[in-house]
Scaffold this active site. Structure first.
Site, PDB file in Angstrom:
ATOM      1  N   LYS A 113      37.508  30.296  23.528  1.00  0.00           N
ATOM      2  CA  LYS A 113      36.115  30.129  23.934  1.00  0.00           C
ATOM      3  C   LYS A 113      35.179  29.885  22.756  1.00  0.00           C
ATOM      4  O   LYS A 113      34.226  29.121  22.866  1.00  0.00           O
ATOM      5  CB  LYS A 113      35.641  31.356  24.724  1.00  0.00           C
ATOM      6  CG  LYS A 113      36.209  31.434  26.127  1.00  0.00           C
ATOM      7  CD  LYS A 113      35.649  32.622  26.886  1.00  0.00           C
ATOM      8  CE  LYS A 113      36.186  32.668  28.312  1.00  0.00           C
ATOM      9  NZ  LYS A 113      35.643  33.814  29.079  1.00  0.00           N
ATOM     10  N   LYS A 196      42.636  23.078  33.408  1.00  0.00           N
ATOM     11  CA  LYS A 196      42.476  23.893  34.598  1.00  0.00           C
ATOM     12  C   LYS A 196      41.170  23.547  35.312  1.00  0.00           C
ATOM     13  O   LYS A 196      40.148  23.303  34.668  1.00  0.00           O
ATOM     14  CB  LYS A 196      42.475  25.375  34.191  1.00  0.00           C
ATOM     15  CG  LYS A 196      42.422  26.353  35.357  1.00  0.00           C
ATOM     16  CD  LYS A 196      42.479  27.773  34.826  1.00  0.00           C
ATOM     17  CE  LYS A 196      42.351  28.782  35.949  1.00  0.00           C
ATOM     18  NZ  LYS A 196      42.354  30.183  35.440  1.00  0.00           N
ATOM     19  N   LYS A 199      34.896  26.142  37.167  1.00  0.00           N
ATOM     20  CA  LYS A 199      33.511  26.069  37.647  1.00  0.00           C
ATOM     21  C   LYS A 199      32.535  25.888  36.500  1.00  0.00           C
ATOM     22  O   LYS A 199      31.362  25.605  36.720  1.00  0.00           O
ATOM     23  CB  LYS A 199      33.171  27.313  38.464  1.00  0.00           C
ATOM     24  CG  LYS A 199      33.467  28.643  37.801  1.00  0.00           C
ATOM     25  CD  LYS A 199      33.312  29.770  38.819  1.00  0.00           C
ATOM     26  CE  LYS A 199      33.754  31.115  38.251  1.00  0.00           C
ATOM     27  NZ  LYS A 199      33.652  32.199  39.224  1.00  0.00           N
TER      28      LYS A 199
END
Length: 334
Positions: A113, A196, A199
Site C-alpha cells: 500500500k 484483483k 472498490k
C-alpha cells in the site's frame, strides 16, 4: 462451537468480488448450526488512509445495508460497526504493547500500500494489523473468514494471542484460524485480469458494483477486456489468459458451478456467448440485492437501529473479556 468474526471496510461500493469472495460465504457460515457469527463494519480501519470523512457514516450504513440485503440476518448474527464498541481500541493498546516491531515490518499489505512512500504513511496504517487482532480476540473468535491476501494478518493475530498467553501463563485467548474462502473463485478486474477487483480502483469500469443498474452491468461486461482466441475446453488452456480465466471464473461462481464445468460449457466458443450469458446471470443475482440496498437506504433509521442493537450485543460479549485482560495486566479499576 466455532465463533466466526468477519470485518468489512466501508470504503466505497461493495463489488461483485466482495460479494462472491466474502459476503455470500459469510451467509453460508451464518446458516451453519455449529457457527456463532459476528459481523463488523470496521469503520475505524477505514480512516487509516485519507478519505472523505464526511461520507464515512453513509458508507457505513451502505455496507451494513449490503450485508443485510445479501442475507446476513441481524437477529441470528451480531451485526454492528466497530466504532460503537470501545473494547476494540482498549484491547488494541494492550496487544500493541505485546507486538514486536519486526512482526509489523514484515506485513506485506503495508508494503504494497505504501510503496516507496513509507515515511509518509500514517502510523494507523502500520498498526492496522494490531487493531485487526483486537477485533478478533475481543470476542475470542476461533475462525476468521478471509481471502488469501489477508491470511498473514490472521497469522499475526495468532502470534499476538500466543504472546499474551505466554506472557501471563494462561490459555486465555484461543489461537484464531484463517477460514480461507473461495480459493477457486478469486474475482479479478474487468480491465486487467491480473489485478484483483477492487472498490478502490480509480476506474469504475474495472468492477461490477452491487448497486449497479441493469444497463451498467450489461455495459461493463460487454466492455470487459478479452483476447482474440476461442475459449478453451479444459483448465490448462487458460494458462496465460488472465481475462478469459476471470470471466469464466465469474460465471462459475455466479452459477454455483465448478470451474471445470463452466469451461466445458463454453469450450470452443467465442466470448460473445459467454458475455451474454454472464450478463443475464449477473443481473439475476445482483439486481435483487441492489434494489434491497436502495430500499433500506431510503430510510436509514432501520439500519441505524440494527447497528445499535448489534453493538449492545457485541459489548455484552467483549466487555468481560477485555475487563479480564485489564485485571490481568494490573490496571486499577475503582
Amino acid at each position: 462451537m466455532k465463533r466466526i468474526f468477519s470485518g468489512i471496510q466501508p470504503t466505497g461500493n461493495i463489488t461483485l468480488g466482495n460479494y462472491l469472495g466474502a459476503i455470500q460465504n459469510c451467509v453460508k457460515l451464518q446458516n451453519e448450526a455449529s457457527c456463532d457469527c459476528i459481523f463488523c463494519v470496521v469503520d475505524q480501519h477505514a480512516i487509516t488512509v485519507r478519505r472523505n470523512t464526511g461520507a464515512l457514516k453513509r458508507s457505513t450504513q451502505e455496507t451494513a445495508a449490503c450485508l443485510i440485503s445479501a442475507g446476513i440476518d441481524p437477529k441470528n448474527s451480531i451485526l454492528f460497526n466497530q466504532s460503537q464498541v470501545e473494547e476494540h481500541i482498549k484491547l488494541a493498546w494492550v496487544l500493541g504493547c505485546l507486538t514486536r516491531v519486526g512482526w509489523l515490518n514484515r506485513m506485506i499489505q503495508f508494503k504494497d500500500k505504501v510503496g516507496k512512500s513509507k515515511d509518509n504513511a500514517s502510523a494507523g496504517l502500520w498498526c492496522y494489523p494490531i487493531l485487526m487482532a483486537a477485533d478478533i480476540l475481543a470476542y475470542k473468535a476461533t475462525h476468521v473468514p478471509v481471502g488469501d491476501d489477508q491470511k498473514q494478518h490472521i497469522e499475526l493475530a495468532r502470534d499476538i494471542a500466543h504472546s499474551y498467553n505466554f506472557e501471563f501463563g494462561t490459555e486465555f485467548f484461543p489461537l484464531p484460524k484463517a477460514e480461507i474462502l473461495s480459493k477457486s473463485f478469486r474475482i479479478m478486474s474487468l480491465c486487467d485480469g491480473r489485478k484483483k477487483m477492487s472498490k478502490s480502483d480509480s476506474s469504475d469500469m474495472s468492477r461490477i458494483n452491487i448497486t449497479d443498474n441493469v444497463d451498467t452491468i450489461a455495459y461493463k461486461i460487454k466492455k470487459a477486456k478479452t483476447d482474440s482466441y476461442s475459449l478453451p475446453s479444459e483448465a490448462s488452456g487458460l494458462t496465460g489468459r488472465a481475462e478469459a480465466q476471470n470471466l469464466i471464473t465469474i460465471y462459475a461462481a455466479l452459477s454455483n458451478k465448478s470451474l471445470d464445468a463452466a469451461i466445458l460449457e463454453y469450450g470452443g466458443c467465442g466470448f460473445g456467448r459467454l458475455k451474454q450469458d454472464l450478463t443475464e446471470l449477473a443481473i439475476e443475482v445482483i439486481r435483487p440485492i441492489g434494489l434491497e440496498i436502495s430500499r433500506l437506504m431510503s430510510n436509514t433509521d432501520y439500519i441505524d437501529n440494527v447497528l445499535e442493537k448489534g453493538s449492545v450485543r457485541a459489548r455484552a460479549l467483549s466487555k468481560p473479556i477485555v475487563r479480564e485482560v485489564y485485571d490481568t495486566i494490573g490496571f486499577l479499576s475503582t
